[in-house]
Design a protein around this motif. Structure first.
Motif, mmCIF file in Angstrom:
data_model
loop_
_atom_site.group_PDB
_atom_site.id
_atom_site.type_symbol
_atom_site.label_atom_id
_atom_site.label_comp_id
_atom_site.label_asym_id
_atom_site.label_seq_id
_atom_site.Cartn_x
_atom_site.Cartn_y
_atom_site.Cartn_z
ATOM 1 N N SER A 323 2.527 -120.031 33.843
ATOM 2 C CA SER A 323 3.739 -121.127 34.227
ATOM 3 C C SER A 323 3.643 -122.295 33.781
ATOM 4 O O SER A 323 4.630 -123.192 33.565
ATOM 5 N N ALA A 327 6.935 -124.640 32.487
ATOM 6 C CA ALA A 327 7.150 -125.859 33.255
ATOM 7 C C ALA A 327 7.260 -126.955 32.569
ATOM 8 O O ALA A 327 8.255 -127.797 32.771
ATOM 9 N N ALA A 375 2.297 -121.698 41.332
ATOM 10 C CA ALA A 375 3.430 -121.937 40.217
ATOM 11 C C ALA A 375 4.244 -123.047 40.669
ATOM 12 O O ALA A 375 4.587 -123.878 39.777
#
Length: 481
Positions: A323, A327, A375
């Protein structure tokens, strides 16, 4: 080490020197974040082998965190004064040598001393890694690079317990620290070769020694109050809390009169910075809660062996790795403010599930919410770091990065000490005649329930800032074309 792809707003890829500079900063961010939590998986084993209490072995974590926290703001300021590249090289060197001393420590006492020295080097690395982004990379790539370093911080914090558990199960606990030696040498070489040269703009005489000492004493009293006396509010604990509060009051008075203060008033008057610092503190508190409590639940609550604990904890870093890059891209595309709030919402939801599901679903009830928490943490880190650092003037980058890292590490101390104390209280076997498994599950319920409430508080802070922004926009007169 992977490097983020080209920013969609800039068609030019990073020059090779800039890419290697970012690699050095990534290592300088990853290693100290890793050591924030790498010893957590070993705490249950060390508590048994050393016949020590949970509160005593906590100091393997707290010695490091206290050293980082007491110097991190000053380290950022020192980089602004003497040159960020120069001070970062000192920090990497100290961290690498202290890691070697940790691995060679003959006993717990020597290990704690080496961990404190390791924390001093880590403070410099954490503060100046973010500050050097603006010096080493083009402005068009600053946001993506800040998101990437935020992901490295999240990856290191979540990878620590899993890596520590795997090392403890397959080799010796000393290798949890010795692994930093080759990594530190690589980071030192890359930083020396690829980071831009800098020049000092002042002298070390401007270093705020009184402020740093007061900060160290206040935080030390705070941690001792939460760990001494088996978490009971005895007169000693209350006295230490009072001393900590008095130290903070005195620190504020000293900083107002200092020629070169540790905390510059102009910076702390910025509403966005104050909000981001509070959010960073709260989020770091709950993340350290998952790292400290998780190994105890998996080993003593579910009866998993050390290898199984390490493998279970590896889910967090896997999610952070997958992630992290998305991100950063999401932050660039949709904006840091909205994604920071989205990360807080995910953290609140995941922690609420951790307070409930493991009591009935066992391992699956722990791992699934943990994936959501990890996450969401990676997303929040990327967004919050970018939000704070993008608009900082160059002369204040080191200090601002130091304040951001300070808030993070105060949260980590609170997670390790205060939330650890709450878990120890909730998991007392003698309470109501509960056995070991039920006691640990009860401690999980209370601790993660409180963590979810803290994230509700964080969402309230973020929501208040949004309303303030909307009110300010409504009060501003419209411009005439």
């Amino acid at each position: 080490m992977p490097i983020p792809e080209s920013d969609p707003t800039s068609r030019e890829a990073l020059a090779p020197r800039a890419r290697w500079a970012l690699a050095s900063l990534s290592l300088a961010m990853l290693m100290p974040s890793l050591d924030t939590s790498i010893a957590n998986a070993a705490l249950p084993s060390l508590a048994l082998n050393l016949e020590a209490s949970f509160q005593q072995v906590q100091w393997i974590v707290l010695a490091y965190l206290l050293a980082v926290t007491t110097l991190i703001a000053s380290a950022g300021r020192l980089g602004d004064l003497l040159g960020r590249r120069r001070v970062l090289l000192w920090g990497i060197t100290l961290f690498t040598l202290a890691s070697l001393c940790c691995g060679l420590a003959p006993g717990l006492g020597w290990l704690l001393v080496a961990r404190a020295l390791q924390g001093l080097g880590a403070a410099v690395m954490l503060a100046l890694s973010m500050a050097l982004v603006g010096d080493a990379l083009p402005k068009a790539r600053t946001g993506a690079a800040m998101g990437w370093l935020g992901s490295m911080s999240a990856l290191g914090t979540t990878l620590g317990p899993a890596l520590g558990g795997l090392i403890l199960a397959s080799i010796d606990w000393r290798w949890m620290f010795l692994v930093n030696v080759p990594l530190g040498l690589v980071a030192l070489l890359l930083a020396w070769r690829c980071l831009p040269a800098d020049r000092p703009v002042a002298s070390a005489s401007a270093f705020d020694v009184p402020g740093s000492v007061l900060l160290a004493l206040s935080l030390g009293a705070y941690a001792l109050a939460l760990t001494l006396g088996h978490n009971r509010l005895a007169p000693l604990n209350l006295g230490l809390l009072a001393a900590s509060a008095a130290g903070v009051v005195l620190l504020v008075r000293v900083e107002r009169r200092a020629t070169v203060p540790l905390f510059q008033p102009d910076l702390l008057r910025r509403p966005q910075l104050r909000s981001s610092l509070w959010l960073s503190l709260l989020v770091s508190t709950v993340i350290m809660t998952t790292q400290v409590i998780g190994p105890f639940y998996l080993s003593r609550g579910l009866g998993l062996d050390t290898l199984a604990v390490g493998l279970s904890l590896s889910l967090g870093p896997l999610v952070a790795t997958l992630s992290g890059a998305p991100a950063g891209r999401l932050v660039d595309r949709y904006g840091a403010r909205s994604l920071s709030r989205l990360g807080l919402l995910g953290l609140c939801s995941g922690l609420g599930l951790l307070a409930l599901l493991p009591l009935s679903l066992g391992l699956a009830g722990y791992l699934l919410p943990l994936a959501l928490v990890t996450a969401s943490y990676a997303l929040f880190q990327a967004a919050n770091n970018s939000l704070v650092m993008l608009d900082v003037v160059p002369r204040q980058r080191g200090l601002t990065a130091g304040l951001l890292s300070l808030s993070r590490n105060v949260g980590l101390i609170s997670g390790a000490a205060a939330m650890g104390a709450l878990f120890a209280w909730g998991a007392q076997p003698q309470a109501g005649g509960r056995g070991g498994v039920e006691a640990v599950a009860s401690g999980m319920h209370w601790t993660f329930g409180m963590a979810a409430l803290l994230m509700l508080l964080a969402l309230a802070i973020a929501g208040r800032d949004r309303l303030s922004e909307q009110a300010g926009a409504a009060c501003r007169p419209a411009r005439s074309d």
